[in-house]
Motif scaffolding. Structure first.
Motif, PDB file in Angstrom:
ATOM      1  N   TYR A  63     -69.699 -11.540 -13.356  1.00 10.06           N
ATOM      2  CA  TYR A  63     -68.829 -10.657 -12.958  1.00 10.06           C
ATOM      3  C   TYR A  63     -68.618 -10.748 -11.463  1.00 10.06           C
ATOM      4  O   TYR A  63     -67.592 -10.987 -10.793  1.00 10.06           O
ATOM      5  CB  TYR A  63     -68.746  -9.408 -13.476  1.00 10.06           C
ATOM      6  N   GLU A  64     -69.837 -10.631 -10.743  1.00 10.90           N
ATOM      7  CA  GLU A  64     -69.564 -10.459  -9.374  1.00 10.90           C
ATOM      8  C   GLU A  64     -69.447 -11.753  -8.554  1.00 10.90           C
ATOM      9  O   GLU A  64     -68.648 -11.738  -7.558  1.00 10.90           O
ATOM     10  CB  GLU A  64     -71.124 -10.078  -8.797  1.00 10.90           C
ATOM     11  N   ILE A  65     -69.984 -12.785  -9.060  1.00  8.70           N
ATOM     12  CA  ILE A  65     -69.754 -14.189  -8.280  1.00  8.70           C
ATOM     13  C   ILE A  65     -68.188 -14.527  -8.625  1.00  8.70           C
ATOM     14  O   ILE A  65     -67.674 -15.284  -7.933  1.00  8.70           O
ATOM     15  CB  ILE A  65     -70.646 -15.220  -8.578  1.00  8.70           C
ATOM     16  N   ALA A  66     -67.717 -13.930  -9.494  1.00  9.72           N
ATOM     17  CA  ALA A  66     -66.376 -14.432 -10.020  1.00  9.72           C
ATOM     18  C   ALA A  66     -65.249 -13.527  -9.291  1.00  9.72           C
ATOM     19  O   ALA A  66     -64.026 -13.970  -9.278  1.00  9.72           O
ATOM     20  CB  ALA A  66     -65.980 -14.458 -11.409  1.00  9.72           C
ATOM     21  N   THR A  67     -65.791 -12.291  -9.018  1.00  7.91           N
ATOM     22  CA  THR A  67     -64.559 -11.462  -8.323  1.00  7.91           C
ATOM     23  C   THR A  67     -64.997 -10.700  -7.107  1.00  7.91           C
ATOM     24  O   THR A  67     -64.001 -10.263  -6.385  1.00  7.91           O
ATOM     25  CB  THR A  67     -64.591 -10.013  -9.413  1.00  7.91           C
ATOM     26  N   GLY A  68     -66.202 -10.924  -6.522  1.00  7.17           N
ATOM     27  CA  GLY A  68     -66.641 -10.625  -5.520  1.00  7.17           C
ATOM     28  C   GLY A  68     -67.479  -8.929  -5.389  1.00  7.17           C
ATOM     29  O   GLY A  68     -67.925  -8.742  -4.286  1.00  7.17           O
ATOM     30  N   VAL A  69     -67.377  -8.491  -6.369  1.00 10.50           N
ATOM     31  CA  VAL A  69     -67.770  -6.982  -6.698  1.00 10.50           C
ATOM     32  C   VAL A  69     -68.699  -7.013  -7.972  1.00 10.50           C
ATOM     33  O   VAL A  69     -68.160  -7.577  -8.798  1.00 10.50           O
ATOM     34  CB  VAL A  69     -66.732  -5.920  -6.479  1.00 10.50           C
ATOM     35  N   PRO A  70     -69.681  -6.234  -7.881  1.00  8.54           N
ATOM     36  CA  PRO A  70     -70.438  -5.919  -9.470  1.00  8.54           C
ATOM     37  C   PRO A  70     -69.379  -5.310 -10.228  1.00  8.54           C
ATOM     38  O   PRO A  70     -68.455  -4.499  -9.831  1.00  8.54           O
ATOM     39  CB  PRO A  70     -71.803  -5.078  -9.108  1.00  8.54           C
ATOM     40  N   GLU A 110     -68.364 -24.638 -22.727  1.00 13.68           N
ATOM     41  CA  GLU A 110     -68.031 -25.929 -22.850  1.00 13.68           C
ATOM     42  C   GLU A 110     -66.560 -26.279 -23.455  1.00 13.68           C
ATOM     43  O   GLU A 110     -65.622 -26.762 -23.107  1.00 13.68           O
ATOM     44  CB  GLU A 110     -68.798 -26.650 -23.603  1.00 13.68           C
ATOM     45  N   ALA A 111     -66.444 -25.349 -24.541  1.00 15.01           N
ATOM     46  CA  ALA A 111     -65.087 -25.505 -25.210  1.00 15.01           C
ATOM     47  C   ALA A 111     -64.088 -24.808 -24.221  1.00 15.01           C
ATOM     48  O   ALA A 111     -63.080 -25.327 -24.353  1.00 15.01           O
ATOM     49  CB  ALA A 111     -65.454 -24.437 -26.473  1.00 15.01           C
ATOM     50  N   GLY A 112     -64.272 -23.983 -23.481  1.00 16.62           N
ATOM     51  CA  GLY A 112     -63.353 -23.391 -22.614  1.00 16.62           C
ATOM     52  C   GLY A 112     -62.824 -24.214 -21.631  1.00 16.62           C
ATOM     53  O   GLY A 112     -61.797 -24.551 -21.338  1.00 16.62           O
ATOM     54  N   ARG A 113     -63.926 -24.927 -21.143  1.00 19.27           N
ATOM     55  CA  ARG A 113     -63.530 -26.140 -20.066  1.00 19.27           C
ATOM     56  C   ARG A 113     -62.841 -27.187 -20.659  1.00 19.27           C
ATOM     57  O   ARG A 113     -61.810 -27.686 -19.912  1.00 19.27           O
ATOM     58  CB  ARG A 113     -64.935 -26.659 -19.382  1.00 19.27           C
ATOM     59  N   ALA A 114     -62.893 -27.378 -21.830  1.00 17.49           N
ATOM     60  CA  ALA A 114     -62.249 -28.695 -22.502  1.00 17.49           C
ATOM     61  C   ALA A 114     -60.835 -28.351 -22.863  1.00 17.49           C
ATOM     62  O   ALA A 114     -59.900 -29.004 -22.623  1.00 17.49           O
ATOM     63  CB  ALA A 114     -62.895 -28.864 -23.809  1.00 17.49           C
ATOM     64  N   VAL A 115     -60.608 -26.899 -23.151  1.00 13.20           N
ATOM     65  CA  VAL A 115     -59.331 -26.274 -23.398  1.00 13.20           C
ATOM     66  C   VAL A 115     -58.538 -26.162 -22.268  1.00 13.20           C
ATOM     67  O   VAL A 115     -57.351 -26.456 -21.987  1.00 13.20           O
ATOM     68  CB  VAL A 115     -59.310 -25.065 -24.225  1.00 13.20           C
ATOM     69  N   SER A 116     -59.219 -25.730 -21.131  1.00 16.38           N
ATOM     70  CA  SER A 116     -58.493 -24.973 -19.888  1.00 16.38           C
ATOM     71  C   SER A 116     -57.825 -26.210 -19.110  1.00 16.38           C
ATOM     72  O   SER A 116     -57.229 -26.083 -18.296  1.00 16.38           O
ATOM     73  CB  SER A 116     -59.376 -24.238 -18.900  1.00 16.38           C
ATOM     74  N   GLY A 117     -58.701 -27.442 -19.005  1.00 10.95           N
ATOM     75  CA  GLY A 117     -58.457 -28.728 -18.137  1.00 10.95           C
ATOM     76  C   GLY A 117     -58.897 -28.417 -16.703  1.00 10.95           C
ATOM     77  O   GLY A 117     -59.876 -27.895 -16.447  1.00 10.95           O
ATOM     78  N   HIS A 118     -58.024 -28.407 -15.852  1.00 13.55           N
ATOM     79  CA  HIS A 118     -58.140 -28.445 -14.436  1.00 13.55           C
ATOM     80  C   HIS A 118     -58.756 -27.104 -13.945  1.00 13.55           C
ATOM     81  O   HIS A 118     -58.199 -26.020 -14.701  1.00 13.55           O
ATOM     82  CB  HIS A 118     -57.135 -28.917 -13.621  1.00 13.55           C
ATOM     83  N   VAL A 119     -59.856 -27.020 -13.358  1.00  9.95           N
ATOM     84  CA  VAL A 119     -60.344 -25.694 -12.723  1.00  9.95           C
ATOM     85  C   VAL A 119     -60.209 -25.846 -11.204  1.00  9.95           C
ATOM     86  O   VAL A 119     -60.633 -26.895 -10.811  1.00  9.95           O
ATOM     87  CB  VAL A 119     -61.794 -25.535 -13.085  1.00  9.95           C
ATOM     88  N   GLU A 123     -56.245 -15.340 -10.759  1.00 12.95           N
ATOM     89  CA  GLU A 123     -56.091 -16.850 -11.228  1.00 12.95           C
ATOM     90  C   GLU A 123     -57.441 -17.021 -11.893  1.00 12.95           C
ATOM     91  O   GLU A 123     -57.533 -18.356 -12.367  1.00 12.95           O
ATOM     92  CB  GLU A 123     -56.150 -17.637  -9.959  1.00 12.95           C
ATOM     93  N   LEU A 124     -58.143 -16.358 -12.289  1.00 10.44           N
ATOM     94  CA  LEU A 124     -59.459 -16.399 -12.894  1.00 10.44           C
ATOM     95  C   LEU A 124     -59.143 -16.899 -14.428  1.00 10.44           C
ATOM     96  O   LEU A 124     -58.299 -16.258 -14.995  1.00 10.44           O
ATOM     97  CB  LEU A 124     -60.429 -15.257 -12.821  1.00 10.44           C
ATOM     98  N   PRO A 125     -59.591 -18.057 -14.977  1.00 10.21           N
ATOM     99  CA  PRO A 125     -59.186 -18.408 -16.255  1.00 10.21           C
ATOM    100  C   PRO A 125     -59.694 -17.360 -17.203  1.00 10.21           C
ATOM    101  O   PRO A 125     -60.426 -16.800 -17.351  1.00 10.21           O
ATOM    102  CB  PRO A 125     -60.128 -19.671 -16.537  1.00 10.21           C
ATOM    103  N   GLY A 126     -58.601 -17.271 -18.526  1.00 16.43           N
ATOM    104  CA  GLY A 126     -58.798 -16.212 -19.364  1.00 16.43           C
ATOM    105  C   GLY A 126     -59.981 -16.526 -20.026  1.00 16.43           C
ATOM    106  O   GLY A 126     -60.668 -15.551 -20.603  1.00 16.43           O
TER     107      GLY A 126
END
Length: 757
Positions: free
Chosen positions: A214-221, A281-290, A249-252
């Motif tokens: 959560y923190e590294i994805a948003t900048g806050v705990p 892995e499944a999320g990466r495969a579906v979401s494509g480009h990150v 813009e964080l992937p769902g």
């Protein structure tokens, strides 16, 4: 000790690289092995008064427990512990020296802004793999936080500081230690059950890991508050803001995973880190480009979580469900937030304080960026020499050491030459090669994809080095079971090789060989066998009939013939390959021994078990002489011996052999390793043939439970084991239980078939 600068006459302290509430970390040299290490030293404790003596005794007990647990961990994602002990009243721990930054520092370097999405996903995946490993060992970290997770210069993620890790079964000891008042965990990253003093298991680590993500994805705990009590209540009672409220813009799928990790009830979280890895892995495969780079306006402020207030009429110290150690607890260090630079290390964090020194900063808090001088010829020559040394280690089969050398050279070349320099990319390519050869195909794939993209950009899409990286990418995809993607990659590379190099060029033939191999994995056995036969003929014509590459392809042809049920042809081909390898390489060469093993398989398939038995006895002796009695290939030969004893009806001998092999595999590979479970099933089979069905049932059930735990209830191997268990129940006259178990297996198979549609 500090005056002598030498611990136990072996570890020479060079310079201090970090300081925490309970001690220091030094860069040191191991005088015995000539390598640099990190030495963690606890501050000397005052044993004179009774309270101090109790605290010192408990801390020593806890430290030694940490060291023993940590030293037993052997995983790429966990810090390696080499040694520990006590010298002059100071406890010390000797670890590998890590080059990189912890996640707290990465966030600080980024001025509190979140990390790039691709980095978040990569850190999550590597961290999940490390946690899956440690949890399988029965170890719970209990203090996961950004400061305890390092990202090395080569991108490797390592979990550090198992300072309050404990064996899952070691509950009594941990309860006594917790009673001393040593806080277990850091408020911003503690699970609700940890806060409430409830029973802790691996799912508490998953919650803490969710806080880190959560923190590294948003900048806050998740609960960005300055009051420790409010943070604790937030974890226990308040749903966190969805991460995309902070970062749209964080992937769902990333948001869903993080929120599931932060479920208040352990049963509502992913049940193990392996499930977390699969979902990523499944999320990466579906979401494509990150996206790999996200820019933020300099003045943009990320919104804070809403403040939490105590319930009316209740003071913090009277909050129900809070253990006594939370009273007066401070927030300690968190990775982000306004208080980041002035918050002192948390002394209650014990061995998990701020161990890594802060970077030097300029007057305006801008990191000082040193000017990079042009590398001297001596530096470049030194790096080239080390690169060649890594290649030599690989030729000797010492792939782990080769990988370490190439990883270090890649980092230095990137620093002095730049990330896209051909020499830098050559080192990264060799890192990928070493990872592939040491059983890390996912990590190898990331290296190869990086090199292929960079080489295509710098050298062009048809350059031989670009094609080599793309071909290794295809190989890694195949190792990961992604055979259709591998087929597409091989076909694309082969088209270019055919056009640019011609059909008989060795690199073209290598690509065709790999494509043929992959066709077999796609179930296209006839196409695979035809292509492999063509490649074998071409290699014999171009390279010679006894060339190792020719024999490799003929070996593959034999395998495909066997897969097609053409065992007479397979046996003849294997025998020819084995004899040719014995003449060219020697009878004890691993490739010769591998071909002889397959000859034994073919003989057994053709019902010639007495001949197979003689062959496997000789092979087991040769493998023991060449590799040792506990080597996996030695044990494979002994397993083949046991199988053919069974075909000859010699079940008492089978049972003795299977039990011996199983015991060695359990010690060498672990109780849940697939090879160990195969041997345990062989024990069960022999017990059944001997009419000892009650004993057989225990073994079958053990195998079924282990495969279910490791592979999942719906995995084909787990289902086959449940069928074995049901058959055993039938033999014991427990027909109703057998029917119920068969019914459950049928339902799981139907669900698996439906999911696969």
């Amino acid at each position: 000790m500090a005056d002598s600068r030498l611990i136990q006459g072996r570890y020479r302290l060079l310079d201090r690289i970090g300081r925490g509430g309970m001690g220091e970390v030094w860069r040191a040299k191991d005088e015995s092995l000539g390598r640099h290490v990190a030495v963690k030293c606890l501050k000397p404790l005052n044993d004179r008064d009774r309270t101090g003596h109790t605290f010192a005794r408990v801390l020593r007990e806890r430290f030694r427990r940490e060291a023993r647990v940590a030293a037993a961990l052997q995983h790429r994602g966990v810090t390696v512990v080499h040694d520990f002990g006590e010298a002059d009243g100071v406890l010390y721990l000797v670890m590998e020296l890590l080059e990189g930054r912890n996640l707290s520092q990465l966030l600080e370097d980024n001025r509190g802004h979140p990390l790039a999405v691709a980095d978040v996903v990569d850190i999550a995946g590597q961290g999940a793999a490390a946690l899956a490993y440690t949890h399988r060992q029965g170890i719970v970290h209990r203090d996961l936080k950004p400061a305890n997770i390092m990202r090395l210069t080569d991108g490797t993620v390592k979990i550090c500081d198992f300072g309050i890790a404990r064996l899952g079964r070691d509950i009594g000891l941990t309860s006594r230690l917790t009673g001393t008042g040593i806080a277990m965990g850091t408020p911003h990253y503690m699970s609700p059950e940890q806060i409430g003093g409830d029973r802790i298991d691996h799912r508490s680590d998953l919650y803490s890991f969710g806080c880190v993500l959560y923190e590294i994805a948003t900048g806050v705990p998740p609960f960005d508050l300055d009051d420790a009590w409010a943070v604790l209540v937030g974890h226990r009672d308040t749903p966190p803001d969805p991460p995309r409220h902070h970062r749209a813009e964080l992937p769902g799928y990333v948001e869903r995973i993080i929120l599931d990790l932060l479920a208040k009830e352990p049963d509502d979280r992913p049940q193990d880190a392996g499930e977390l890895g699969h979902r990523l892995e499944a999320g990466r495969a579906v979401s494509g480009h990150v996206p790999t780079v996200v820019s933020y306006p300099a003045a943009r402020a990320l919104p804070a979580a809403p403040a939490l207030r105590p319930r009316p009429g209740r003071g913090p110290s009277r909050e129900p469900g809070m253990p006594s150690w939370t009273r007066g607890m401070t927030t300690g260090h968190k990775a982000a937030g306004a208080g980041l630079r002035i918050t002192p290390p948390d002394p209650s964090a014990g061995l998990s304080g701020e161990w890594i020194a802060r970077p030097v900063t300029g007057p305006a808090e801008e990191p000082v960026v040193p000017q990079r001088p042009a590398p001297s010829p001596e530096v470049l020559a030194g790096l080239a020499g080390r690169h060649d040394a890594g290649l030599s280690l690989g030729r000797l089969g010492r792939w782990t050491e080769a990988g370490e050398v190439h990883r270090a050279v890649a980092a230095e070349r990137e620093h002095v030459l730049g990330p896209d320099h051909p020499d830098t990319l050559a080192s990264h390519y060799e890192v990928g090669f070493s990872l592939s050869r040491t059983g890390h195909p996912a990590d190898a794939l990331r290296e190869y994809e990086h090199v292929a993209r960079a080489r295509e950009r710098v050298l062009g899409p048809e350059h031989p080095d670009t094609l080599a990286a793309r071909q290794e990418t295809a190989y890694a995809l195949g190792r990961l079971g992604r055979h259709l993607e591998a087929h597409q990659a091989y076909t694309s590379v082969l088209a270019v090789r055919m056009r640019v190099m011609g059909p008989d060029h060795p690199d073209t033939l290598r690509c065709r060989h790999n494509l043929a191999f992959n066709l077999g994995r796609l179930g296209r056995l006839e196409d695979s066998c035809a292509m492999a036969s063509d490649v074998a003929a071409a290699r014999a014509r171009v390279l010679g009939p006894a060339h190792p590459d020719t024999l490799v392809t003929r070996y593959e042809v034999a395998y495909l013939l066997g897969q097609s049920g053409r065992w007479h042809e397979a046996l003849s081909t294997y025998q020819e390959v084995a004899e040719a390898r014995a003449q060219a390489l020697g009878r004890g060469h691993p490739d010769t021994l591998a071909a002889r093993y397959e000859v034994g398989i073919s003989l057994g398939r053709l019902g010639r078990s007495a001949e197979a038995l003689t062959l496997y006895r000789a092979l087991a002796d040769d493998r023991t002489r060449v590799h040792g009695p506990a080597h996996p290939e030695t044990l494979r030969a002994r397993h083949g011996l046991g199988v053919n004893l069974g075909r000859l009806g010699r079940w008492e001998e089978v049972l003795a052999e299977a039990r011996d092999v199983c015991a060695i595999r359990e010690r060498a590979l672990g109780p849940d390793h697939p090879d160990t479970l195969v041997s345990r099933r062989e024990v069960a089979v022999s017990l059944g043939w001997l009419g000892r069905w009650a004993e057989a049932l225990l073994e079958y059930r053990h195998v079924a439970d282990a495969r279910t735990r490791v592979l999942g209830a719906g995995h084909p191997d787990a289902l086959a084991s449940r069928d074995d268990e049901a058959h055993c129940l039938e033999q014991l006259g427990r027909g109703q239980e057998a029917v119920e178990l068969y019914r459950k297996v049928a339902v799981l198979r139907q669900q698996g078939a439906a999911d696969g549609r």
